[in-house]
Design a protein around this motif. Sequence first.
Motif, mmCIF file in Angstrom:
data_model
loop_
_atom_site.group_PDB
_atom_site.id
_atom_site.type_symbol
_atom_site.label_atom_id
_atom_site.label_comp_id
_atom_site.label_asym_id
_atom_site.label_seq_id
_atom_site.Cartn_x
_atom_site.Cartn_y
_atom_site.Cartn_z
ATOM 1 N N SER A 15 40.086 -77.735 -13.124
ATOM 2 C CA SER A 15 41.085 -77.133 -12.242
ATOM 3 C C SER A 15 40.826 -75.632 -12.202
ATOM 4 O O SER A 15 40.806 -74.969 -13.245
ATOM 5 N N ARG A 16 40.614 -75.095 -10.991
ATOM 6 C CA ARG A 16 40.276 -73.678 -10.862
ATOM 7 C C ARG A 16 41.249 -72.987 -9.905
ATOM 8 O O ARG A 16 41.894 -73.629 -9.078
ATOM 9 N N LEU A 17 41.317 -71.660 -10.016
ATOM 10 C CA LEU A 17 42.220 -70.870 -9.181
ATOM 11 C C LEU A 17 41.563 -69.546 -8.847
ATOM 12 O O LEU A 17 41.078 -68.837 -9.735
ATOM 13 N N ASN A 18 41.538 -69.211 -7.577
ATOM 14 C CA ASN A 18 40.947 -67.954 -7.119
ATOM 15 C C ASN A 18 41.717 -66.764 -7.686
ATOM 16 O O ASN A 18 42.948 -66.751 -7.673
ATOM 17 N N SER A 19 40.992 -65.770 -8.161
ATOM 18 C CA SER A 19 41.623 -64.602 -8.778
ATOM 19 C C SER A 19 42.410 -63.763 -7.772
ATOM 20 O O SER A 19 43.228 -62.921 -8.157
ATOM 21 N N HIS A 20 42.177 -63.986 -6.466
ATOM 22 C CA HIS A 20 42.870 -63.224 -5.422
ATOM 23 C C HIS A 20 44.148 -63.915 -4.942
ATOM 24 O O HIS A 20 44.693 -63.551 -3.898
ATOM 25 N N VAL A 21 44.630 -64.900 -5.678
ATOM 26 C CA VAL A 21 45.726 -65.724 -5.183
ATOM 27 C C VAL A 21 46.978 -64.909 -4.867
ATOM 28 O O VAL A 21 47.637 -65.140 -3.833
ATOM 29 N N ALA A 22 47.337 -63.970 -5.704
ATOM 30 C CA ALA A 22 48.574 -63.203 -5.476
ATOM 31 C C ALA A 22 48.467 -62.367 -4.208
ATOM 32 O O ALA A 22 49.408 -62.316 -3.400
ATOM 33 N N ALA A 23 47.325 -61.720 -4.018
ATOM 34 C CA ALA A 23 47.124 -60.911 -2.818
ATOM 35 C C ALA A 23 47.112 -61.787 -1.570
ATOM 36 O O ALA A 23 47.646 -61.408 -0.520
ATOM 37 N N ALA A 24 46.507 -62.966 -1.671
ATOM 38 C CA ALA A 24 46.466 -63.879 -0.526
ATOM 39 C C ALA A 24 47.864 -64.381 -0.174
ATOM 40 O O ALA A 24 48.214 -64.496 1.009
ATOM 41 N N GLN A 25 48.671 -64.672 -1.193
ATOM 42 C CA GLN A 25 50.038 -65.127 -0.938
ATOM 43 C C GLN A 25 50.851 -64.041 -0.243
ATOM 44 O O GLN A 25 51.597 -64.325 0.703
ATOM 45 N N GLN A 26 50.692 -62.800 -0.687
ATOM 46 C CA GLN A 26 51.403 -61.698 -0.040
ATOM 47 C C GLN A 26 50.934 -61.528 1.405
ATOM 48 O O GLN A 26 51.745 -61.301 2.314
ATOM 49 N N HIS A 27 49.619 -61.671 1.607
ATOM 50 C CA HIS A 27 49.088 -61.577 2.965
ATOM 51 C C HIS A 27 49.694 -62.651 3.867
ATOM 52 O O HIS A 27 50.113 -62.363 4.991
ATOM 53 N N VAL A 28 49.736 -63.898 3.389
ATOM 54 C CA VAL A 28 50.266 -65.009 4.193
ATOM 55 C C VAL A 28 51.726 -64.745 4.555
ATOM 56 O O VAL A 28 52.147 -64.960 5.701
ATOM 57 N N GLU A 29 52.505 -64.274 3.596
ATOM 58 C CA GLU A 29 53.909 -63.989 3.872
ATOM 59 C C GLU A 29 54.043 -62.925 4.963
ATOM 60 O O GLU A 29 54.851 -63.075 5.894
ATOM 61 N N ASP A 30 53.236 -61.859 4.871
ATOM 62 C CA ASP A 30 53.280 -60.795 5.881
ATOM 63 C C ASP A 30 52.816 -61.311 7.240
ATOM 64 O O ASP A 30 53.403 -60.980 8.283
ATOM 65 N N TRP A 31 51.765 -62.132 7.238
ATOM 66 C CA TRP A 31 51.178 -62.656 8.476
ATOM 67 C C TRP A 31 52.148 -63.577 9.193
ATOM 68 O O TRP A 31 52.318 -63.499 10.410
ATOM 69 N N VAL A 32 52.809 -64.450 8.452
ATOM 70 C CA VAL A 32 53.777 -65.379 9.042
ATOM 71 C C VAL A 32 54.935 -64.618 9.677
ATOM 72 O O VAL A 32 55.367 -64.929 10.798
ATOM 73 N N HIS A 33 55.428 -63.602 8.996
ATOM 74 C CA HIS A 33 56.544 -62.829 9.542
ATOM 75 C C HIS A 33 56.099 -61.988 10.736
ATOM 76 O O HIS A 33 56.839 -61.835 11.708
ATOM 77 N N ALA A 57 43.803 -71.103 -2.542
ATOM 78 C CA ALA A 57 43.181 -70.457 -3.698
ATOM 79 C C ALA A 57 42.644 -71.474 -4.698
ATOM 80 O O ALA A 57 41.677 -71.206 -5.418
ATOM 81 N N ARG A 58 43.272 -72.627 -4.762
ATOM 82 C CA ARG A 58 42.761 -73.682 -5.644
ATOM 83 C C ARG A 58 41.576 -74.408 -5.008
ATOM 84 O O ARG A 58 40.647 -74.826 -5.698
ATOM 85 N N ALA A 59 41.607 -74.558 -3.680
ATOM 86 C CA ALA A 59 40.536 -75.286 -2.991
ATOM 87 C C ALA A 59 39.281 -74.447 -2.824
ATOM 88 O O ALA A 59 38.170 -74.988 -2.793
ATOM 89 N N PHE A 60 39.428 -73.133 -2.698
ATOM 90 C CA PHE A 60 38.297 -72.218 -2.507
ATOM 91 C C PHE A 60 38.309 -71.158 -3.609
ATOM 92 O O PHE A 60 38.593 -69.988 -3.357
ATOM 93 N N PRO A 61 37.994 -71.549 -4.827
ATOM 94 C CA PRO A 61 38.205 -70.652 -5.973
ATOM 95 C C PRO A 61 37.259 -69.456 -6.026
ATOM 96 O O PRO A 61 37.555 -68.488 -6.734
ATOM 97 N N ASP A 62 36.149 -69.491 -5.305
ATOM 98 C CA ASP A 62 35.183 -68.387 -5.372
ATOM 99 C C ASP A 62 35.154 -67.537 -4.111
ATOM 100 O O ASP A 62 34.316 -66.640 -3.994
ATOM 101 N N ALA A 63 36.029 -67.801 -3.161
ATOM 102 C CA ALA A 63 36.053 -67.032 -1.915
ATOM 103 C C ALA A 63 36.492 -65.603 -2.161
ATOM 104 O O ALA A 63 37.330 -65.334 -3.030
ATOM 105 N N ARG A 64 35.940 -64.688 -1.379
ATOM 106 C CA ARG A 64 36.414 -63.307 -1.416
ATOM 107 C C ARG A 64 37.776 -63.224 -0.722
ATOM 108 O O ARG A 64 38.165 -64.132 0.008
ATOM 109 N N LEU A 65 38.482 -62.119 -0.957
ATOM 110 C CA LEU A 65 39.861 -62.012 -0.474
ATOM 111 C C LEU A 65 39.950 -62.162 1.041
ATOM 112 O O LEU A 65 40.822 -62.879 1.550
#
Length: 324
Positions: A15-33, A57-65
Amino acid sequence: MTTIQFPRIQYPFPSRLNSHVAAAQQHVEDWVHHHGLLSTDKARARFAKARFAWLAARAFPDARLHELCIIADFNTWLFILDDQCDEAEAGKKSGFLRSVMTGFMDIFRNPDPRTPVNNAPLPAALISIWERMKAISSPEWQQRFICSMEDYFNSCLWEAQNRENRIVPTVADYVRMRPYTGALLADVEAIDIIEKIYLPANTLQNALLKRMVQACNNIVCWANDLFSFPKEHKAGDVHNLVLVLQHERQCSLQEAIDEAARMHNEEVAIFVVLEKLLPLSGSEKDYELLRYVAVLRSWITGNFDWSLHDTGRYSAMMKEYVNS
C-alpha cells in the motif's frame, strides 16, 4: 434491514501513498470551488468527506504534483458527474444524458473547446482538465484517451436505458459492461502521462498484459461494488455486481456478497499468476513494464484503502448493513 457480514479482502501488494497528497487535496478543493461544481449543501457536505485526491495519490504514488493534480481533478470530476446524474431525475433519462455526453465529447474533439461550450460548471471544468492533459501528451495518446471516454459515456447511456426500461442486466452483461462504467480504462490510459511510463504499442497490446489490465479493472470495480451496494440498493439502482447476482440467482444478499467476493478474489489470483508470466526480455525495457504493472497494483490497493480508510463516501450506508 438485513445485516450482512462483509467479506475479508486482502492483497499481496504494498500500500503506497504519494508524498504530495496534502497539496493535491488542497488543490482539488480550490479547483472544485473555482468551477462552482458544488451547487447544494448536500453536495458540499459529501465532497468535504470524500477526499478524492487521496484516491489519486494512492493510485499514482510516484507522480509529480502537477500531474497528480490533473488526475485528481479528473477523478473528482467523474465522481461529481456520477452524483449529479444520480440525484437529478433528468440525469436518469437516456435522451438527456445523450445530449450531455455529446457535449463532453465535443470538448475532446474540438481543437479549441473554449468557443462552442457555455460556462456551465461541468463542461468548463472538463475543459480545464483536457487542456492540461493535452499539454503533456502526444496526439496518439489523446486519441486513445478519447476512445476510452467515449466507451465510458456509452456505458452510462446503457445504464440509463436499462433504468428507463426497467431492465435488470444479466450477470454476464453486467460483467461485460462494468469495465466501461467504472471509467478505470481512462485512468489506465493516463498512466502514460501521469507517471511518465511510455510503453510501446506492441507491449500495450500484449495479450497477457491486456488480461492483467482487465483483472485490475475487475478487482477495482467489484471491490467498489462491495463497498457501494448499500448506496445503489437504497436508490433502487441494480447496476452493482452484488445486486445483479442476487437478482439472477434469487439468493440472499449475503450469498450474493460472498459470490461477488469470490469472483473478486479469483481475479486477484489471476493477476498474481500473470505477473509471474510477464514477457520480460532482460533489457532496460523491463523496467518500464514493471513500473506500469506497479501502478496497476497501486490502483488495486489504493482503491481499497481509500474506500475503507480515507473517504466517508460509503461508510454511513455500510454501517446500516454490515456487521464488522
